[in-house]
Scaffold this active site. Structure first.
Site, PDB file in Angstrom:
ATOM      1  N   GLY A 471      39.905 -52.751 -79.396  1.00  0.00           N
ATOM      2  CA  GLY A 471      39.889 -51.551 -78.563  1.00  0.00           C
ATOM      3  C   GLY A 471      40.420 -50.360 -79.326  1.00  0.00           C
ATOM      4  O   GLY A 471      40.514 -49.253 -78.815  1.00  0.00           O
ATOM      5  N   ASN A 636      39.765 -40.074 -87.354  1.00  0.00           N
ATOM      6  CA  ASN A 636      38.952 -39.699 -86.195  1.00  0.00           C
ATOM      7  C   ASN A 636      39.896 -39.238 -85.084  1.00  0.00           C
ATOM      8  O   ASN A 636      40.519 -40.052 -84.417  1.00  0.00           O
ATOM      9  CB  ASN A 636      38.138 -40.917 -85.740  1.00  0.00           C
ATOM     10  N   PRO A 637      40.027 -37.931 -84.909  1.00  0.00           N
ATOM     11  CA  PRO A 637      41.002 -37.420 -83.929  1.00  0.00           C
ATOM     12  C   PRO A 637      40.796 -37.989 -82.531  1.00  0.00           C
ATOM     13  O   PRO A 637      41.746 -38.114 -81.764  1.00  0.00           O
ATOM     14  CB  PRO A 637      40.749 -35.910 -83.940  1.00  0.00           C
ATOM     15  N   LYS A 638      39.550 -38.346 -82.208  1.00  0.00           N
ATOM     16  CA  LYS A 638      39.276 -38.833 -80.859  1.00  0.00           C
ATOM     17  C   LYS A 638      39.878 -40.231 -80.654  1.00  0.00           C
ATOM     18  O   LYS A 638      40.629 -40.464 -79.716  1.00  0.00           O
ATOM     19  CB  LYS A 638      37.759 -38.867 -80.643  1.00  0.00           C
ATOM     20  N   THR A 639      39.540 -41.156 -81.560  1.00  0.00           N
ATOM     21  CA  THR A 639      40.082 -42.508 -81.405  1.00  0.00           C
ATOM     22  C   THR A 639      41.575 -42.517 -81.722  1.00  0.00           C
ATOM     23  O   THR A 639      42.335 -43.301 -81.152  1.00  0.00           O
ATOM     24  CB  THR A 639      39.341 -43.513 -82.308  1.00  0.00           C
ATOM     25  N   LYS A 706      47.871 -43.996 -92.741  1.00  0.00           N
ATOM     26  CA  LYS A 706      49.135 -44.720 -92.551  1.00  0.00           C
ATOM     27  C   LYS A 706      49.167 -45.574 -91.288  1.00  0.00           C
ATOM     28  O   LYS A 706      50.062 -46.385 -91.118  1.00  0.00           O
ATOM     29  CB  LYS A 706      50.308 -43.730 -92.535  1.00  0.00           C
ATOM     30  N   GLY A 707      48.230 -45.386 -90.385  1.00  0.00           N
ATOM     31  CA  GLY A 707      48.155 -46.264 -89.206  1.00  0.00           C
ATOM     32  C   GLY A 707      48.746 -45.647 -87.957  1.00  0.00           C
ATOM     33  O   GLY A 707      49.695 -44.872 -88.011  1.00  0.00           O
ATOM     34  N   GLU A 710      50.882 -48.459 -83.452  1.00  0.00           N
ATOM     35  CA  GLU A 710      52.213 -48.719 -82.906  1.00  0.00           C
ATOM     36  C   GLU A 710      53.029 -47.452 -82.633  1.00  0.00           C
ATOM     37  O   GLU A 710      53.844 -47.426 -81.717  1.00  0.00           O
ATOM     38  CB  GLU A 710      53.037 -49.593 -83.876  1.00  0.00           C
TER      39      GLU A 710
END
Lengths: 752, 160
Positions: A471, A636-639, A706-707, A710
């Site tokens: 997701g 991707n600013p949206k996701t 960098k992720g 979380e």
């Protein structure tokens, strides 16, 4: 003119259409001829042994094929290591239906397999189990006395750093001191999709397994080891995963049971857990934090002590990074951190969205707020004053750290400067208004990952790696990266993931998938580009002449000279020139070991929260959250925004709602359903604003990422708790902050 | 016990099926009818993932007996798009990132469509409370609400 790249642009989810139409297929939805259905019987006591199982009535129900228990289950591997999955903590992994021993309440004790799910469910209710109960303990507040430092560290989890300076002496001498205990309740992941496995019996001993898992290779390896199967005979395929948040990192017991039944019955079997059974495995461990801060009168930190005790099972030492954050978020010369485990008669906890971090950071950031109060300093100013320029745990510089900018941008957007300092000093009508802030931090990681790219002469590109999309948006960002490598529209790219036959990928977790799978896909695409470029240059009358790869661009399905984009050659033409029907390359992307040695890499955030509390009724709303995130490149600013907002709402849940309550007399979680285990709903959520802070990072991963999975949750609960204190004057140190705690007078004081 | 024979209409198509008297509508949709777009998130009416409409009324299909479908009109997520053309809500959900893992999405869309059918101009609070029974663990809800309100505005504009 070069077109705007896909990477960095707000692209819609490539798997979105399949999901809004209901076409996307999840683990429990793959059809199979002659499919049998298994229903799990859950154990009723917390500790002891089964003295008898009577399956006569269940077996007599028409349509029941078999009832599996520890007495008749097929043989499995003998040694513990065969039952250890990729991410198992130290210990002896739980083995479903292994023997008569009961290790925790809700443990699977039988599997009823029938021609249809209704029959299996009904027959499962007829299985009679007798137990001899032993003394159990599920209360961490009692078990804490027996807490111990885990003798064997869990792979990938850093133990607390060695103490620096002399925290005890510095604390004793500090003019300002905050010492308190902070507690976070047990939580359950509760992804919306229940854990499920469909095993398709392909004949000839071959299995195709559709499993709810965050890493198909982990399921495949586990099954092969446990049942002595060859990897050639087991293919795990999970294209869509309905949320997991860590519950699907380790293979769960429904996988074992479904495969066991399929092998024994030599037919296809599906096992779907019920929602109450979703409370019988992974969970976030209840955790107790003791924090002591010492500071000079001006708020400069002199000493930090942080000790945590997390719950674990009797059979595995599940470990998280809970306290280390306190050694690196602020500059301080005297730091002592400790982390222990206490065993309970529960299933082993598991990583749950940002494991460890929101627990320890809640404690630290609450204590910082208390210190700001004591020092009479604005909480933001206190944090800036104690800003850490380097990772003082490791004595290393950061690959990048734009937390200062995050504080500034977040504060501006939120309007922090308009805050009046005193608690209970802001109100509107019947409601007290409170503003609080906190910092967030999460380790930025990249893991070795392989990917394949295949360009075919019809102008289509396929990229593939065995990772998952739970997701998060993996399909979409991989399509963006791949499309950009060739200047193709995203529609020309097919992304294949979630299949154990694809190039090797680690589990999807730890916020490392974008950095890892993204880098691997890019590497594979670049390898294809090189081959393609050779063909292009070799084409008769090629306009690329002697140009090298650095001097061309891939635009609109063409390879053109960067300096003169009108001169170029089509991708398909280039392939034809080289006589290639397809160009295929597999590449492995690995983290840069030298950089890892020299630098520390973390994502950071600054979270600002507004709460409104009805003064008489205690009803509380989180009316605004602004979170400013510094996480390197945003693909991707949206996701990306989705990931962060989702995390923020998890933080709201942790702060105000989520709590799995045990009846310690029974040793059992009692609110095992979505009516009584509260998660935030639409009506709980108000304005959430995400700012992505510009941050250049070339050292964490080749693609600058960098992720984000979380970071949204870390610190959010602290910001909300701090806002509640500002609104009400009540410092509540036990999460979740429920109505009863808000209304309690005088407020529960845990400070020593 | 003998199976029941049920004649019903699903997404406009006359449909017949056999079911056990105790079987839920959700079981029959996901099992024999192969309409797996409706999801099971709890089986107890707490999460809304199995939301469908029965004669236009929103219901949790896990709480409806399959036999109750006799002579009724059922709509599921599979009937929301018209052929290749997505419903405006589906299109907007896609564009505004109002979905992630996709498990709650069909139920949310069914509930949102019914909201807009009954109230073409909902306030944010009305939308939030209407959809409060559709749990989502991924999105943080914000984008769902924005997508519903945006679709409502567009549909009103188009209806003018």
């Amino acid at each position: 003119m070069l077109k705007e790249p896909h990477v960095g642009a707000p692209r819609s989810r490539v798997d979105g259409r399949a999901k809004v139409t209901g076409e996307a297929k999840y683990a429990a939805e793959f059809p199979a001829p002659g499919l049998a259905h298994g229903h799990v019987v859950s154990g009723a006591i917390a500790r002891g042994r089964i003295t008898g199982i009577d399956t006569t009535a269940a077996c007599a129900v028409p349509g029941v094929l078999e009832v599996f228990t520890h007495e008749n289950r097929p043989r499995t591997a003998w040694f513990d290591y065969k039952h250890r999955d990729e991410v198992a903590p130290p210990g002896s992994p739980f083995r479903p239906l292994y023997d008569e021993t009961i290790l925790y309440s809700g443990q699977p004790v039988a599997l009823v397999v029938a021609e249809d799910s209704g029959t299996a469910r009904h027959a499962a209710s007829l299985v009679r189990v007798e137990y001899e109960a032993g003394a159990h303990e599920t209360d961490l507040l009692r078990a804490r006395e027996d807490a111990y430092v885990p003798p064997k560290r869990r792979s990938g989890i850093s133990p607390p750093p060695k103490p620096r300076g002399d925290a005890v002496a510095a604390l004793a001498e500090a003019p300002l001191r905050v010492e308190a205990e902070y507690r976070i309740a047990t939580e359950h992941h509760n992804p919306m999709e229940m854990h499920a496995t469909t095993v398709v019996w392909e004949g000839g001993g071959k299995l195709t397994v559709h499993d709810k898992i965050q890493g198909v290779l982990n399921s495949q390896g586990y099954i092969c080891n446990v049942f002595g199967l060859s990897k050639e005979d087991v293919r795990v395929v999970s294209p869509f995963v309905g949320g997991a948040f860590g519950s699907g990192l380790r293979p769960q017991y429904q996988l074992f049971l479904a495969v066991m039944a399929a092998l024994a019955l030599k037919r296809s079997v599906r096992v779907v857990l019920t929602r109450d059974q979703m409370f019988t495995f992974s969970h976030r461990p209840e955790t107790i934090n003791q924090v002591a801060l010492g500071a000079a009168a001006d708020g400069m930190l002199r000493a930090i002590r942080h000790d945590a005790i997390g719950a674990t099972s009797r059979f595995e030492d599940h470990q998280e990074v809970v306290v280390n954050w306190s050694g690196l978020l602020y500059h301080c010369d005297n730091v002592e951190l400790g982390y222990k485990l206490a065993q309970l008669d529960i299933h082993t906890p598991a990583d749950m969205r940002a494991p460890g971090a929101p627990l320890g950071v809640f404690a630290l950031e609450s204590a910082m707020d208390e210190l700001a109060d004591k020092a009479g300093i604005d909480p933001l100013e206190l944090r800036l004053k104690n800003y850490a320029e380097t990772d003082e745990n490791e004595g290393k510089p950061y690959t990048s750290k734009e937390l200062r900018a995050a504080y500034r941008l977040g504060a501006e957007r939120f309007g922090w400067s308009r805050r009046s300092a005193a608690p209970r000093s802001m109100r509107e009508g019947r409601e007290l208004v409170g503003w609080g802030l906190a910092s967030g931090v999460w380790e930025a990681q990249m893991q070795q990952t392989s990917a394949r790219a295949v360009l075919t002469a019809d102008g289509r590109l396929e990229v593939a790696t065995a990772t998952a999309d739970i997701g998060t948006g993996t399909y979409t960002i991989l399509a963006q990266i791949a499309a950009d490598a060739f200047g193709l529209p995203m529609e020309s790219v097919t992304v294949r993931i979630g299949d154990s036959s694809l190039p090797k990928s680690p589990i999807e977790g730890g916020s490392w998938t974008a950095a890892s799978a993204g880098s691997a896909v890019q590497a594979a695409c670049h390898a294809v580009r090189e081959t393609l470029f050779r063909h292009a240059r070799g084409a008769e009358g090629s306009p690329l002449g002697n140009a090298d790869l650095d001097h061309v661009a891939f635009v609109d399905g063409r390879i053109v000279l960067a300096a003169d984009p009108d001169r170029g050659i089509g991708l398909i033409e280039a392939m034809r020139a080289g006589g290639a029907e397809r160009i295929e390359h597999e590449q492995t992307a690995s983290p840069d070991k030298a950089n890892q040695k020299r630098y520390s890499s973390y994502t950071h955030s600054a979270i600002f929260a507004e709460v409104r509390v009805d003064e008489e009724l205690g009803v509380l709303r989180v009316t605004c959250i602004v979170t400013a995130v510094a996480a390197g490149k945003i693909l991707n600013p949206k996701t990306a925004r989705s990931q962060v907002i989702g995390g923020v709402v998890w933080g709201m849940g942790m702060a105000l709602e989520e709590e799995t309550l045990a009846d310690h007399r029974l040793g059992r979680f009692m609110n095992h359903n979505l009516a009584e285990y509260h998660v935030p709903v639409n009506a709980d959520v108000h304005d959430i604003d995400v700012i992505f802070v510009e941050e250049q990072d070339s050292r964490t991963s080749p693609i600058g990422v960098k992720g984000l999975g979380e970071i949204g949750i870390v610190g959010t609960a602290a910001a909300i708790a701090n806002a509640i204190h500002h609104a009400t004057g009540k410092r509540i140190r036990d999460l979740p902050i429920t109505l009863d705690k808000l209304l309690e007078r005088p407020p529960a004081e845990r400070a020593r | 016990m003998a199976k029941l024979h049920v004649s019903t209409t699903i997404n406009g198509e006359p449909t017949e099926f056999l079911c056990e008297p105790s079987q839920s509508m959700l079981d029959v949709l996901r099992g024999p009818l192969g309409l797996t777009g409706s999801k099971e998130g709890c089986g107890s009416g707490d999460c809304g993932a199995c939301t469908i409409t029965l004669d236009g009324r929103l219901v949790c299909s896990c709480l409806v007996l399959a036999a109750e479908a006799q002579d009724r009109e059922i709509r599921t997520i599979e009937g929301m798009a018209e052929g290749d053309r997505l419903h405006p809500l589906q299109q907007k959900f896609l564009e505004m990132a109002a979905l992630q893992c996709g498990i709650c999405t069909p139920g949310v869309l069914m509930a949102a469509r019914t909201l807009l059918e009954q109230n073409p101009d909902p306030t944010e609070t009305e939308a939030r409370f209407w959809l409060a029974g559709n749990l989502c663990r991924c999105t943080g809800y914000d984008k769902i609400i924005r997508a519903v309100l945006d679709t409502a505005a567009e549909m009103r504009e188009a209806a003018r």
